[in-house]
Scaffold this active site. Structure first.
Site, PDB file in Angstrom:
ATOM      1  N   GLY A  69      30.528  38.891  47.961  1.00  0.00           N
ATOM      2  CA  GLY A  69      30.273  38.264  49.255  1.00  0.00           C
ATOM      3  C   GLY A  69      30.382  39.252  50.401  1.00  0.00           C
ATOM      4  N   CYS A 120      33.849  40.088  40.382  1.00  0.00           N
ATOM      5  CA  CYS A 120      32.685  39.905  39.506  1.00  0.00           C
ATOM      6  C   CYS A 120      32.340  41.184  38.755  1.00  0.00           C
ATOM      7  CB  CYS A 120      31.492  39.427  40.333  1.00  0.00           C
ATOM      8  SG  CYS A 120      29.958  39.423  39.400  1.00  0.00           S
ATOM      9  N   CYS A 163      32.872  38.624  35.863  1.00  0.00           N
ATOM     10  CA  CYS A 163      31.603  38.261  35.199  1.00  0.00           C
ATOM     11  C   CYS A 163      30.971  39.385  34.393  1.00  0.00           C
ATOM     12  CB  CYS A 163      30.577  37.816  36.243  1.00  0.00           C
ATOM     13  SG  CYS A 163      31.249  36.909  37.619  1.00  0.00           S
ATOM     14  N   LYS A 171      33.098  40.812  31.459  1.00  0.00           N
ATOM     15  CA  LYS A 171      33.215  39.669  30.536  1.00  0.00           C
ATOM     16  C   LYS A 171      31.948  39.520  29.695  1.00  0.00           C
ATOM     17  CE  LYS A 171      31.463  36.076  31.519  1.00  0.00           C
ATOM     18  NZ  LYS A 171      31.951  35.084  32.438  1.00  0.00           N
ATOM     19  N   TYR A 207      27.131  49.900  44.018  1.00  0.00           N
ATOM     20  CA  TYR A 207      27.593  49.092  45.144  1.00  0.00           C
ATOM     21  C   TYR A 207      27.887  49.975  46.356  1.00  0.00           C
ATOM     22  CZ  TYR A 207      28.010  44.231  43.767  1.00  0.00           C
ATOM     23  OH  TYR A 207      27.721  42.937  43.468  1.00  0.00           O
ATOM     24  N   ALA A 215      43.336  46.159  54.169  1.00  0.00           N
ATOM     25  CA  ALA A 215      43.190  45.837  55.591  1.00  0.00           C
ATOM     26  C   ALA A 215      43.919  44.532  55.862  1.00  0.00           C
ATOM     27  CB  ALA A 215      41.707  45.685  55.929  1.00  0.00           C
ATOM     28  N   GLY A 273      42.299  25.589  29.946  1.00  0.00           N
ATOM     29  CA  GLY A 273      41.125  24.976  29.310  1.00  0.00           C
ATOM     30  C   GLY A 273      39.888  25.110  30.169  1.00  0.00           C
ATOM     31  N   TYR A 294      36.969  27.809  32.422  1.00  0.00           N
ATOM     32  CA  TYR A 294      35.972  28.832  32.085  1.00  0.00           C
ATOM     33  C   TYR A 294      36.619  30.037  31.384  1.00  0.00           C
ATOM     34  CZ  TYR A 294      32.376  27.283  35.575  1.00  0.00           C
ATOM     35  OH  TYR A 294      31.432  26.631  36.312  1.00  0.00           O
ATOM     36  N   ILE A 295      37.658  30.587  32.017  1.00  0.00           N
ATOM     37  CA  ILE A 295      38.186  31.871  31.547  1.00  0.00           C
ATOM     38  C   ILE A 295      38.852  31.716  30.187  1.00  0.00           C
ATOM     39  CG2 ILE A 295      39.857  33.713  32.052  1.00  0.00           C
ATOM     40  CD1 ILE A 295      39.173  33.412  35.006  1.00  0.00           C
ATOM     41  N   GLU A 351      36.053  31.156  27.568  1.00  0.00           N
ATOM     42  CA  GLU A 351      35.235  32.349  27.322  1.00  0.00           C
ATOM     43  C   GLU A 351      36.029  33.405  26.538  1.00  0.00           C
ATOM     44  OE1 GLU A 351      32.021  32.072  30.974  1.00  0.00           O
ATOM     45  OE2 GLU A 351      33.704  33.438  31.222  1.00  0.00           O
ATOM     46  N   ARG A 374      46.538  21.639  28.530  1.00  0.00           N
ATOM     47  CA  ARG A 374      47.378  20.482  28.858  1.00  0.00           C
ATOM     48  C   ARG A 374      46.610  19.151  28.910  1.00  0.00           C
ATOM     49  NH1 ARG A 374      48.731  21.608  35.281  1.00  0.00           N
ATOM     50  NH2 ARG A 374      46.583  21.551  36.031  1.00  0.00           N
ATOM     51  N   GLY A 431      43.725  29.267  36.246  1.00  0.00           N
ATOM     52  CA  GLY A 431      43.128  29.200  37.564  1.00  0.00           C
ATOM     53  C   GLY A 431      43.365  30.462  38.376  1.00  0.00           C
ATOM     54  N   ALA A 477      27.027  28.407  34.076  1.00  0.00           N
ATOM     55  CA  ALA A 477      27.058  28.646  32.631  1.00  0.00           C
ATOM     56  C   ALA A 477      28.473  28.987  32.213  1.00  0.00           C
ATOM     57  CB  ALA A 477      26.127  29.799  32.267  1.00  0.00           C
ATOM     58  N   HIS A 505       6.008  26.011  22.331  1.00  0.00           N
ATOM     59  CA  HIS A 505       6.330  25.830  20.925  1.00  0.00           C
ATOM     60  C   HIS A 505       6.241  27.142  20.164  1.00  0.00           C
ATOM     61  CE1 HIS A 505       6.774  23.520  17.286  1.00  0.00           C
ATOM     62  NE2 HIS A 505       5.761  24.185  16.759  1.00  0.00           N
ATOM     63  N   GLU A 516      11.761  23.196  24.191  1.00  0.00           N
ATOM     64  CA  GLU A 516      10.688  22.194  24.232  1.00  0.00           C
ATOM     65  C   GLU A 516      11.267  20.783  24.125  1.00  0.00           C
ATOM     66  OE1 GLU A 516       7.929  22.058  20.755  1.00  0.00           O
ATOM     67  OE2 GLU A 516       9.232  23.613  19.947  1.00  0.00           O
TER      68      GLU A 516
HETATM   69  P1  NDP Z   1      39.644  26.887  35.997  1.00  0.00           P
HETATM   70  O1  NDP Z   1      39.979  26.226  37.257  1.00  0.00           O
HETATM   71  O2  NDP Z   1      38.268  26.787  35.441  1.00  0.00           O
HETATM   72  O3  NDP Z   1      40.634  26.389  34.860  1.00  0.00           O
HETATM   73  C1  NDP Z   1      42.014  26.482  35.000  1.00  0.00           C
HETATM   74  C2  NDP Z   1      42.630  25.848  33.782  1.00  0.00           C
HETATM   75  O4  NDP Z   1      44.022  26.045  33.813  1.00  0.00           O
HETATM   76  C3  NDP Z   1      42.382  24.360  33.716  1.00  0.00           C
HETATM   77  O5  NDP Z   1      42.123  24.022  32.376  1.00  0.00           O
HETATM   78  C4  NDP Z   1      43.722  23.780  34.193  1.00  0.00           C
HETATM   79  O6  NDP Z   1      44.012  22.538  33.655  1.00  0.00           O
HETATM   80  C5  NDP Z   1      44.685  24.800  33.650  1.00  0.00           C
HETATM   81  N1  NDP Z   1      45.928  24.845  34.410  1.00  0.00           N
HETATM   82  C6  NDP Z   1      46.070  24.951  35.747  1.00  0.00           C
HETATM   83  N2  NDP Z   1      47.376  24.971  36.077  1.00  0.00           N
HETATM   84  C7  NDP Z   1      48.065  24.877  34.923  1.00  0.00           C
HETATM   85  C8  NDP Z   1      49.442  24.818  34.607  1.00  0.00           C
HETATM   86  N3  NDP Z   1      50.362  24.873  35.563  1.00  0.00           N
HETATM   87  N4  NDP Z   1      49.786  24.694  33.326  1.00  0.00           N
HETATM   88  C9  NDP Z   1      48.874  24.628  32.341  1.00  0.00           C
HETATM   89  N5  NDP Z   1      47.551  24.662  32.579  1.00  0.00           N
HETATM   90  C10 NDP Z   1      47.152  24.782  33.856  1.00  0.00           C
HETATM   91  O7  NDP Z   1      40.098  28.387  36.209  1.00  0.00           O
HETATM   92  P2  NDP Z   1      39.822  29.712  35.414  1.00  0.00           P
HETATM   93  O8  NDP Z   1      41.059  30.514  35.608  1.00  0.00           O
HETATM   94  O9  NDP Z   1      39.366  29.440  34.026  1.00  0.00           O
HETATM   95  O10 NDP Z   1      38.624  30.329  36.229  1.00  0.00           O
HETATM   96  C11 NDP Z   1      38.701  30.461  37.647  1.00  0.00           C
HETATM   97  C12 NDP Z   1      37.365  30.229  38.280  1.00  0.00           C
HETATM   98  O11 NDP Z   1      36.556  31.367  38.069  1.00  0.00           O
HETATM   99  C13 NDP Z   1      36.603  29.067  37.686  1.00  0.00           C
HETATM  100  O12 NDP Z   1      36.878  27.868  38.339  1.00  0.00           O
HETATM  101  C14 NDP Z   1      35.171  29.476  37.878  1.00  0.00           C
HETATM  102  O13 NDP Z   1      34.707  28.940  39.083  1.00  0.00           O
HETATM  103  C15 NDP Z   1      35.211  30.975  37.927  1.00  0.00           C
HETATM  104  N6  NDP Z   1      34.667  31.520  36.684  1.00  0.00           N
HETATM  105  C16 NDP Z   1      33.352  31.335  36.413  1.00  0.00           C
HETATM  106  C17 NDP Z   1      32.811  31.816  35.258  1.00  0.00           C
HETATM  107  C18 NDP Z   1      31.367  31.582  34.972  1.00  0.00           C
HETATM  108  O14 NDP Z   1      30.623  31.281  35.886  1.00  0.00           O
HETATM  109  N7  NDP Z   1      30.935  31.682  33.713  1.00  0.00           N
HETATM  110  C19 NDP Z   1      33.606  32.553  34.284  1.00  0.00           C
HETATM  111  C20 NDP Z   1      34.984  32.671  34.653  1.00  0.00           C
HETATM  112  C21 NDP Z   1      35.477  32.173  35.814  1.00  0.00           C
HETATM  113  P3  NDP Z   1      43.503  21.163  34.323  1.00  0.00           P
HETATM  114  O15 NDP Z   1      42.059  21.046  33.903  1.00  0.00           O
HETATM  115  O16 NDP Z   1      44.365  20.137  33.709  1.00  0.00           O
HETATM  116  O17 NDP Z   1      43.697  21.306  35.790  1.00  0.00           O
END
Ligand code: NDP
Length: 466
Positions: free
Chosen positions: A18, A45, A50, A53, A101, A117, A180, A182-183, A186, A203, A267, A346, A441, A446
């Protein structure tokens, strides 16, 4: 042009996707721009997100490709995998991209600083490396986010986050991943593909909250078929070092998991700590993210914020779009609100997820009646490999208008499909537009234009079989 009362027309804090886009575009308009980055240009990224990864994702897929080759008559010789070689190759590519970059920034005429900064006032930024203060008519905060270290977890300091996962000295034989999203998903697939034994602890009731339930369940099954252990409705209560130097992670449900590494993917947090926001009257929200209005302006005059430091969508293309809108609004006198509705995305799991628009559950809340077109099948590639693999496609249609409000794919190249489906759903194309489109096809895609009858309807939130 801005008054010469300031050193710069714009000073950008943060050299990620950004910040760099905003700096380059503003400098290209002939404005005086400074940009500071404390770590490496390219940001999350490019440097530790990204891009690296995706390189690891590619690496992780070869194990199955070698196995599948036999179905097509190939005999593949002895195979071995060298983690250190992969990491070194990945690092070389990241170095190259960082150079690109920096060169692009340089060519645009922006002045580049390698320094942390902090904001000192509405028009002042202190560069900590040289301990100097520069002034700017406008400041753009684009300092991104960082992995949540989950400091409340006893033993969190023994764990890794995605940052360290990119630089491990060796591939873990066994890894536990908490989260659970994205990260977590993946990296579970990356490590499993490279040969680690993986346990994912989440959880909630099902991985990938916020995605369509069909995708979540089908991916869950597919990951388990690949040997990834997934423990839902559970979490970690502590991590300890064992006498043999490994780790043991205690589960809330009782019992524990032994592993070489425990990865926290719970997160990301906005990078507002000690950034000086308070000094300039930049308010933060309850999550510590910079509070902004519809045009990315903070609560302080002259200061804007874009990307992961704001509490919007944490996605690279979103940050870049916000940067473009910022320049339009502030320097081109064309007030433009970032449009973050219907964003395709994705998950680079194995198989991949590509998705855009509303999930079936969200759509059922918004529309009286839905038509759901759903198909699942074995991708053609696996007819000869014998691999037990399911591809899933689903279109969610508002029955009243026939508009396709959600498109969800799980399977090979789903991310690529999501980009094109993103155009269709953003353009509010109807199911009739899909039906009028000739199939390509033989492809998997398709199926998206040949599902003529709804698989089921959802009326008043209830599923009705046709
Ligand atoms: P996410 O927000 O996707 O997932 C965080 C996960 O951690 C959730 O499953 C959440 O559970 C869990 N969690 C949060 N707090 C706790 C806790 N205290 N104890 C146990 N579990 C917890 O974050 P990520 O870190 O996976 O990724 C960050 C962001 O980066 C994503 O939101 C996405 O936008 C971006 N990203 C995008 C990618 C892509 O475009 N392919 C790839 C990687 C990252 P719950 O669901 O219950 O809240």
């Amino acid at each position: 042009m801005a008054t010469r009362a300031f050193d710069y027309d714009l000073f950008v804090i943060g050299g990620g996707s950004g910040g760099v886009r905003a700096a380059r575009r503003t400098a290209a308009l002939g404005r005086r721009v400074g940009i500071a980055e404390e770590y490496r240009y390219g940001g999350t990224c490019v440097i530790r997100g990204c891009v690296p990864k995706k390189l690891l994702v590619y690496a992780s897929q070869f194990s199955e490709t070698f196995e599948d080759a036999a179905g097509y008559g190939w005999t593949v010789g002895e195979r071995s995998f060298d983690w250190a070689k992969l990491i070194a190759a990945k690092d070389r590519e990241i170095d190259r991209l960082e150079g690109v970059y920096r060169r692009n920034l340089d060519r645009s005429g922006a002045e580049i600083f390698e320094s942390r900064a902090v904001i000192e006032g509405p028009h002042a930024v202190r560069l900590l490396k040289t301990d100097t203060v520069v002034t700017a008519e406008r400041i753009l905060i684009a300092a991104g986010g960082r992995a949540n270290p989950f400091a409340d977890l006893p033993g969190a300091e023994l764990c890794i986050t995605s940052n360290e996962a990119f630089h491990l000295e060796q591939l873990p034989g066994e890894i536990v991943i908490l989260g659970g999203g994205y990260i977590a998903v993946e990296f579970a697939n990356i490590f499993a593909g490279l040969g680690s034994r993986v346990t994912l602890v989440y959880r909630g009731t099902e991985i990938l909250g916020g995605f369509d339930d069909d995708l979540r369940q089908t991916l869950h099954t597919s990951m388990e078929k690949r040997g990834i252990r997934i423990l839902c409705n559970d979490t970690l209560t502590g991590v300890e070092r064992t006498p043999d130097g490994r780790l043991t992670a205690k589960l809330k449900s009782g019992g524990s998991l032994d592993a070489d590494q425990v990865m926290l993917a719970v997160g990301r947090l906005p990078n507002t700590l000690n950034l000086g926001c308070e000094a300039a009257g930049v308010e933060l929200d309850e999550k510590g993210a910079v509070r902004i209005d519809d045009h990315s302006k903070t609560t302080a005059d002259g200061i804007w914020a874009i990307g992961d430091i704001t509490n919007r969508l944490q996605l690279t293309p979103v940050a870049i779009h916000e940067a473009m809108c910022f320049v339009d609004t502030v320097f081109l006198d064309r007030p433009t609100k970032p449009d973050i509705e219907t964003v395709p995305t994705a998950v680079f799991s194995h198989p991949e997820i590509g998705t855009v628009g509303l999930t079936e559950t969200e759509a059922a809340k918004r529309f009286e009646e839905l038509e759901v077109y759903r198909t699942s099948f074995k991708p053609m590639r696996h007819t000869l490999t014998g691999r037990d693999e399911t591809m899933l496609m689903k279109l969610v249609v508002d029955a009243a208008t026939r508009v396709v409000v959600g498109a969800h794919v799980l399977g090979p190249d789903a991310g690529e499909l999501a980009q094109v489906l993103g155009i269709c759903v953003k353009a509010r194309l109807t199911k009739d537009d899909f039906d009028r489109t000739m199939a390509v096809h033989p492809t998997a895609a398709e199926e998206l234009v040949t599902m003529y009858e709804p698989t089921y309807r959802v009326r008043g939130g209830k599923t009705i079989d046709d």
